[in-house]
Design a protein around this motif. Structure first.
Motif, short mmCIF file in Angstrom:
data_model
loop_
_atom_site.label_atom_id
_atom_site.label_comp_id
_atom_site.label_asym_id
_atom_site.label_seq_id
_atom_site.Cartn_x
_atom_site.Cartn_y
_atom_site.Cartn_z
N ARG A 133 6.73 6.51 -60.06
CA ARG A 133 5.85 6.21 -61.29
C ARG A 133 5.58 4.68 -61.88
N PRO A 134 4.49 4.51 -62.86
CA PRO A 134 4.44 3.25 -63.08
C PRO A 134 5.65 2.99 -63.88
N PHE A 135 6.02 1.83 -63.24
CA PHE A 135 5.41 0.26 -63.13
C PHE A 135 5.84 0.50 -61.59
N ALA A 136 6.65 1.01 -60.73
CA ALA A 136 7.85 0.50 -59.71
C ALA A 136 6.46 -0.59 -58.87
N PRO A 137 7.12 -1.63 -58.40
CA PRO A 137 6.34 -2.45 -57.54
C PRO A 137 6.16 -2.17 -56.03
N GLY A 138 5.47 -2.62 -55.18
CA GLY A 138 5.13 -2.72 -53.96
C GLY A 138 4.93 -1.22 -52.83
N VAL A 139 4.20 -0.10 -53.75
CA VAL A 139 4.15 0.90 -53.69
C VAL A 139 2.88 1.55 -53.79
N PRO A 140 1.86 1.74 -52.23
CA PRO A 140 0.46 1.29 -52.28
C PRO A 140 0.58 2.95 -52.50
N ASP A 141 -1.33 3.45 -52.94
CA ASP A 141 -1.73 4.50 -53.55
C ASP A 141 -2.34 5.23 -51.88
N THR A 142 -0.67 6.39 -51.70
CA THR A 142 -1.79 7.44 -50.61
C THR A 142 -2.11 8.27 -51.13
N ARG A 143 -2.84 8.81 -52.07
CA ARG A 143 -3.34 9.44 -52.20
C ARG A 143 -5.19 9.78 -51.55
N GLY A 144 -5.08 7.90 -51.97
CA GLY A 144 -6.79 7.62 -51.30
C GLY A 144 -6.96 7.56 -49.66
N PHE A 145 -5.27 7.93 -49.10
CA PHE A 145 -5.41 7.96 -47.57
C PHE A 145 -5.48 8.56 -46.79
N PRO A 146 -7.04 8.18 -45.47
CA PRO A 146 -7.72 9.10 -44.61
C PRO A 146 -6.78 10.20 -43.91
N LEU A 147 -6.73 11.59 -44.46
CA LEU A 147 -5.28 12.23 -44.18
C LEU A 147 -5.90 13.23 -42.35
N PRO A 148 -7.38 13.95 -42.84
CA PRO A 148 -7.89 14.26 -41.91
C PRO A 148 -8.73 13.39 -40.70
N LEU A 149 -8.58 12.31 -40.90
CA LEU A 149 -9.07 10.93 -40.09
C LEU A 149 -7.52 10.90 -39.00
N TRP A 150 -7.07 10.80 -39.62
CA TRP A 150 -5.41 10.71 -39.14
C TRP A 150 -4.94 11.82 -37.78
N GLU A 151 -5.05 12.67 -38.65
CA GLU A 151 -4.59 14.14 -38.06
C GLU A 151 -5.34 14.42 -37.31
N ARG A 152 -6.60 13.96 -37.03
CA ARG A 152 -7.60 14.23 -36.00
C ARG A 152 -7.45 12.67 -34.93
N LEU A 153 -7.00 11.95 -35.03
CA LEU A 153 -6.56 10.81 -34.77
C LEU A 153 -4.85 11.50 -33.07
N GLU A 154 -4.49 11.73 -34.20
CA GLU A 154 -3.45 12.32 -33.84
C GLU A 154 -3.21 13.13 -32.55
N ARG A 155 -4.32 13.98 -33.05
CA ARG A 155 -3.92 15.46 -31.93
C ARG A 155 -4.99 14.94 -30.70
N GLN A 156 -5.84 13.99 -30.70
CA GLN A 156 -6.90 13.31 -29.54
C GLN A 156 -5.30 12.77 -28.73
N VAL A 157 -4.29 11.83 -29.12
CA VAL A 157 -3.29 10.77 -28.74
C VAL A 157 -2.89 12.26 -27.83
N LEU A 158 -2.08 13.25 -28.75
CA LEU A 158 -1.18 14.32 -28.13
C LEU A 158 -2.08 15.14 -26.96
N LYS A 159 -3.38 15.61 -26.60
CA LYS A 159 -3.96 15.83 -25.46
C LYS A 159 -4.30 14.86 -24.78
N GLU A 160 -4.03 13.63 -24.82
CA GLU A 160 -4.69 12.71 -23.84
C GLU A 160 -2.85 11.99 -22.99
N THR A 161 -1.82 12.78 -24.23
CA THR A 161 -0.71 12.00 -23.55
C THR A 161 0.28 12.77 -23.24
#
Length: 497
Positions: A133-161
């Motif tokens: 919570r404010p004003f804890a330092p050194g913490v990024p904003d994870t709410r803006g992370f493109p999670l659907p994109l990350w999940e898609r890439l993770e599925r691609q990796v698992l399918k290939e490996t």
């Protein structure tokens, strides 16, 4: 037959939610074993026959027989043909065992740690807020992370490996990620890196611990910025090193004290891009002086490139490692700040002579970093998504820094003076009202606001009193609410003074 209290104890074990996952016979066996160890069932005491005990507990006779068989196999009971089951005589040891258990309950016994273990425990470790919570330092904003994109890439990796990603990984790190990291730091930070010089770890904290234990012996000295990043000082203290504080000014760490006593320490720890917590950038002439000092003394420069991705005015200065032709610099980076803390991926770019020793040493800590996360991150970077995300967050964080500085000047001008940084994820504010730092921190805590004190980041804890205010993870609305809370809390303290 059991006494009522003994039977109730067994029934309680059967009913307790903590034991629900164990089979019935195992719960009964452990309940009886507990009674024996506690002395409720002494040596030679007969146990109930399996049939009546089964009836009393509402279980099958086979369940009781299975419990008795396990107790017999472990040596807790004896089974005599035609006579029944009895608590084994060998449990005469139990009174001493029970006394030790009873004596241990009221007091905490010494852990008998090693000197290094005691130092690590006394340090308190490095604990991060699970729900910042404010004003804890050194913490990024994870709410803006493109999670659907990350999940898609993770599925691609698992399918290939396939199941290959589920096996042990290379302790130095997955080659695609090492190659991508080398390309990134060369392009963006002016480093001199190749994939074979990159070691993938779980965090920058792990990197500092490896440096402390692999490069210096207990009792040897390391020059430290003062003030300094608390995680680094704790890592070096826990390793038994002598941390020699060196003052920091608006151009970063002062080199004069180091050059005046060049042999005093065998390493120096730096955060040259954005000094923690002041935000100063280490001047070029000082970088070059430290590089020559390290080469001349066969010393090491430990360069922690702390949140270097977030520079808000012009292009950030190239890293020290890229300027060092002597291979005496260890470059530490992490994706904790630029992406998300739960990723648990950091890295070091090592001089060639340290790659094998450091890789072998990390196998003693955790073996390797999770392969799926490494391969997904490599693909995320190769596709240009990492650069796009960092650029997006850089703009957002710059706006939030400006919002926070404006709010501080508007609502907290009677208490603090902000020092607006050119980069990073937190802003130092110096107390100007005569209030003690401890009183300000206590008031903030009671108001539900998280702050880090500046003086505690100095070696002796006697530095300039102030507050370190993180801004990256919080929206402008959240920052305003927290600033108003803090202002009200500080006014309350001042009115009572």
């Amino acid at each position: 037959m059991f006494k009522h209290s003994e039977l109730d104890s067994v029934k309680a074990w059967l009913a307790h939610p903590a034991h629900a996952a164990a089979p019935l016979h195992a719960r009964i066996q452990r309940a009886i074993r507990h009674l024996i160890l506690e002395g409720a069932l002494g040596p030679g005491k007969p146990l109930p026959a399996s049939r009546p005990l089964a009836k009393s507990l509402g279980v099958s006779r086979d369940t009781i027989e299975a419990a008795y068989a396990q107790l017999h196999a472990e040596g807790f009971i004896e089974r005599r043909v035609g006579s029944g089951s009895f608590v084994a005589e060998m449990t005469e040891f139990a009174p001493g065992y029970r006394r030790a258990r009873r004596d241990a309950r009221p007091r905490a016994e010494a852990a008998n740690l090693s000197r290094r273990g005691e130092a690590a425990f006394r340090s308190g470790g490095v604990r991060e807020n699970l729900l910042p919570r404010p004003f804890a330092p050194g913490v990024p904003d994870t709410r803006g992370f493109p999670l659907p994109l990350w999940e898609r890439l993770e599925r691609q990796v698992l399918k290939e490996t396939g199941t290959q990603a589920l096996l042990h990984g290379d302790p130095q790190g997955a080659e695609p990620l090492r190659r991508t990291i080398a390309d990134y730091v060369n392009l963006e930070r002016g480093a001199r890196a190749t994939a074979d010089r990159v070691l993938v770890l779980t965090s920058s904290q792990q990197a500092m611990t490896l440096c402390a234990t692999m490069l210096l012996d207990p009792g040897e000295a390391i020059f430290m910025e003062d003030p300094a990043y608390y995680g680094a000082r704790k890592a070096f203290d826990a390793a038994g090193l002598d941390c020699v504080p060196v003052r920091v000014d608006h151009q970063g760490i002062a080199v004069e004290p180091i050059l005046a006593e060049p042999r005093r320490a065998r390493a120096v720890y730096l955060t040259p891009s954005h000094q923690f917590p002041t935000g100063a950038t280490l001047a070029l002439d000082r970088r070059l002086a430290l590089i020559e000092w390290a080469a001349g003394q066969q010393a090491w420069i430990i360069e922690d490139d702390y949140d270097s991705e977030f520079h808000y005015a012009g292009k950030p200065t190239a890293c020290v490692q890229g300027l060092d032709p002597h291979d005496r610099t260890i470059y530490i980076g992490t994706f904790t700040k630029s992406l998300f803390p739960g990723l648990r991926i950091g890295y070091v770019v090592l001089p060639p002579q340290l790659v094998q020793p450091m890789t072998v040493a990390r196998t003693l800590l955790d073996g390797h970093t999770a392969s799926m996360a490494q391969l997904t991150l490599a693909r995320f970077m190769e596709g240009g998504h990492f650069g796009a995300h960092v650029r997006s967050m850089r703009g957002i964080y710059a706006q939030r820094r400006d919002v926070l500085s404006g709010l501080v000047r508007k609502h907290l001008s009677d208490f603090v003076k902000p020092r607006v940084p050119v980069g990073g994820m937190q802003m130092p504010c110096v107390l100007t009202c005569g209030m003690s730092e401890a009183a300000a921190l206590d008031a903030a805590r009671r108001a539900g606001v998280d702050l880090l004190g500046l003086s505690a980041l100095h070696a002796a804890g006697d530095g300039e009193a102030g507050l370190l205010m993180g801004f990256a993870a919080y929206t402008p609305a959240e920052l305003e609410i927290a600033v108003r809370k803090l202002a009200n809390a500080l006014r309350s303290v001042k009115s009572r003074a």
